[in-house]
Write a protein that holds these residues in place. Structure first.
Motif, short mmCIF file in Angstrom:
data_model
loop_
_atom_site.label_atom_id
_atom_site.label_comp_id
_atom_site.label_asym_id
_atom_site.label_seq_id
_atom_site.Cartn_x
_atom_site.Cartn_y
_atom_site.Cartn_z
N SER A 80 0.77 -1.33 -0.18
CA SER A 80 -0.10 0.16 0.08
C SER A 80 0.81 1.21 -0.07
O SER A 80 2.04 1.05 0.37
CB SER A 80 -0.82 0.05 1.31
OG SER A 80 -1.96 1.12 1.16
N LEU A 81 0.33 2.56 -0.15
CA LEU A 81 1.01 3.73 -0.12
C LEU A 81 0.14 4.70 0.81
O LEU A 81 -0.92 4.55 1.12
CB LEU A 81 0.85 4.22 -1.82
CG LEU A 81 1.29 3.50 -2.90
CD1 LEU A 81 1.07 3.99 -4.21
CD2 LEU A 81 2.86 3.09 -2.74
N ILE A 82 0.93 5.73 1.14
CA ILE A 82 0.33 6.68 1.77
C ILE A 82 0.63 7.90 0.86
O ILE A 82 1.77 8.06 0.57
CB ILE A 82 1.04 7.10 3.30
CG1 ILE A 82 0.41 5.80 4.06
CG2 ILE A 82 0.50 8.29 3.83
CD1 ILE A 82 1.08 5.80 5.56
N LEU A 83 -0.28 8.62 0.62
CA LEU A 83 -0.35 9.75 -0.48
C LEU A 83 -0.57 11.24 0.36
O LEU A 83 -0.92 11.16 1.53
CB LEU A 83 -1.53 9.80 -1.51
CG LEU A 83 -1.54 8.44 -2.07
CD1 LEU A 83 -2.58 8.66 -3.14
CD2 LEU A 83 -0.20 8.07 -2.93
N SER A 84 0.19 12.24 -0.36
CA SER A 84 -0.10 13.57 0.35
C SER A 84 -1.61 14.02 -0.36
O SER A 84 -2.40 13.17 -0.91
CB SER A 84 0.78 14.61 -0.54
OG SER A 84 0.53 14.60 -1.89
N ALA A 85 -1.94 15.07 0.28
CA ALA A 85 -3.38 15.52 0.08
C ALA A 85 -3.47 15.93 -1.51
O ALA A 85 -4.55 15.69 -1.91
CB ALA A 85 -3.68 16.84 0.61
N ASN A 86 -2.15 16.00 -2.14
CA ASN A 86 -2.41 16.18 -3.86
C ASN A 86 -2.23 14.82 -4.47
O ASN A 86 -2.07 15.02 -5.68
CB ASN A 86 -1.26 17.28 -4.08
CG ASN A 86 -1.61 18.57 -3.55
OD1 ASN A 86 -2.74 19.08 -3.57
ND2 ASN A 86 -0.50 19.43 -3.11
N GLY A 87 -2.16 13.83 -3.73
CA GLY A 87 -2.04 12.57 -4.35
C GLY A 87 -0.60 11.94 -4.86
O GLY A 87 -0.36 11.29 -5.49
N HIS A 88 0.48 12.84 -4.22
CA HIS A 88 1.78 12.41 -4.48
C HIS A 88 2.30 11.31 -3.48
O HIS A 88 1.96 11.65 -2.24
CB HIS A 88 2.65 13.72 -4.41
CG HIS A 88 2.47 14.84 -5.16
ND1 HIS A 88 2.56 16.04 -5.08
CD2 HIS A 88 2.21 14.73 -6.66
CE1 HIS A 88 1.92 16.83 -6.11
NE2 HIS A 88 1.93 15.84 -7.03
N ILE A 89 3.19 10.60 -3.98
CA ILE A 89 3.34 9.35 -2.91
C ILE A 89 4.62 9.65 -2.03
O ILE A 89 5.33 10.24 -1.97
CB ILE A 89 4.14 8.26 -3.83
CG1 ILE A 89 3.22 7.63 -5.02
CG2 ILE A 89 4.55 7.11 -2.74
CD1 ILE A 89 3.77 6.56 -5.94
N GLU A 90 4.13 9.37 -0.71
CA GLU A 90 4.90 9.86 0.48
C GLU A 90 5.61 8.56 1.17
O GLU A 90 6.80 8.61 1.60
CB GLU A 90 4.11 10.70 1.50
CG GLU A 90 3.45 11.81 1.04
CD GLU A 90 3.01 12.78 2.21
OE1 GLU A 90 2.88 12.14 3.34
OE2 GLU A 90 2.98 13.99 2.11
N HIS A 91 4.81 7.47 1.12
CA HIS A 91 5.34 6.14 1.70
C HIS A 91 4.93 4.92 0.96
O HIS A 91 3.90 4.93 0.42
CB HIS A 91 4.83 5.90 3.31
CG HIS A 91 5.14 7.04 4.21
ND1 HIS A 91 6.71 6.99 4.64
CD2 HIS A 91 4.83 8.30 4.65
CE1 HIS A 91 6.92 7.97 5.46
NE2 HIS A 91 5.79 8.86 5.54
#
Length: 321
Positions: A80-91
């Motif tokens: 899975s991923l964690i995204l920023s509010a703008n949908g960019h990949i953070e984790h």
């Protein structure tokens, strides 16, 4: 955190993001062949290990992650991923739940930021988040391995092999009994061959999941709201991502592999032509020779002849334009 397996004969330390484990143990291609044939083990003990316990862990993580995990069956691997509010990949998280604990391994050094975010989102949920990196080491067994897994060890089993969350104190003894140890360069070469993106290599500050082919494997399109979902849905339903991941076969006559960030251009335009993308990971493969992953602009023709720096490159499509 320096691995005890760096004391094995022939061990050459890895550098950069993979510092702390061995790049190889003296014979890169032999190690690759062993791994491809289901032999050996890869020391990934430099990766972060985070655990989540508590009765609400699956329902709570389901609200935060891009993957559907509210009814994740015990011992079933997912990512899975964690995204920023703008949908960019953070984790990027590699997960398995053993029935009482959600285990995840993440890129080296990213666990602190991940835990800080998870802690900030606990609210009234009955969950406990812990950094378990000091106590557990990730070990990879390739697909086809017949190595035994100790009782009580959490395991992520995928098409590419098994990731063990091994007690760190047992790492040296386990490697001695189930080796040979294989370096991270061999593991990375097979990762590039199978087109698997990696956070911090194939991603930058503006990467969205669609660009890397993470829709489906790490992003579930029919689950409820999570941070960044609006961007995911909009691009999936109404548009196309600005870039796409490609696989490159590099000219085998070149001595040096192109580093991360090396420009990709049209061969017809030469080394002074407009940059169309950049190399994300390159590797020497025991059968394919020099290969790479690269992010290029979406409108680059799928049959275009490319150059990487001054090296000729033929592309294969991973993400459709």
């Amino acid at each position: 955190m320096k691995s005890p397996l760096l004391s094995l004969p022939g061990a050459v330390p890895a550098e950069g993001r993979d510092e702390g484990v061995a790049a190889h143990y003296g014979d890169l291609f032999r190690e690759q062949r062993a791994l491809a044939d289901g032999g050996g083990l890869v020391d990934l003990s430099h990766r972060g290990v985070v655990t989540v316990t508590g009765d609400d862990r699956l329902a709570w993580l389901h609200l935060l992650l891009t993957q559907h995990v509210s009814d994740l069956a015990p011992n079933r691997a997912t990512e899975s991923l964690i995204l920023s509010a703008n949908g960019h990949i953070e984790h990027a998280l590699y997960l398995v739940d053993d029935g009482t604990t959600m285990w995840m391994h993440v890129e080296p050094g990213t666990q602190d930021d991940l835990i800080a975010y998870l802690e900030s989102m606990k609210f009234f949920y009955r969950v406990e988040v812990a950094d378990s990196t000091a106590d557990f080491a990730v070990v990879h067994l390739p697909a086809g391995s017949i190595a035994e897994v100790p009782d009580g060890v959490a395991v992520r089993e995928t098409a590419h092999g098994r990731d063990l969350f091994l007690p760190r104190a047992d790492l040296e003894a386990y490697a001695a009994g189930h080796g040979p140890a294989v370096g991270i360069l061999a593991y990375e070469a097979l990762r590039v061959e199978t087109h698997r993106p990696r956070l911090g290599f194939e991603t930058d500050h503006r990467t969205i999941p669609h660009e890397l082919g993470w829709i489906g494997s790490a992003v579930h399109l029919q689950k409820g709201c999570y941070r960044g979902q609006e961007t995911v849905a909009r691009v999936h339903n109404l548009g196309k991502p600005p870039r796409r991941l490609v696989f490159l076969h590099l000219d085998g006559s070149e001595v040096h592999l192109p580093g991360h960030g090396t420009p990709v251009r049209l061969a017809a335009d030469g080394e002074e032509g407009r940059q169309l993308g950049f190399v994300t990971t390159s590797a020497r493969h025991h059968e394919l020779g020099p290969i790479a992953l690269a992010l290029v602009k979406r409108n680059v023709a799928v049959d275009a002849e490319l150059i990487v720096g001054d090296t000729a490159a033929a592309q294969e499509t991973i993400v459709e334009p």
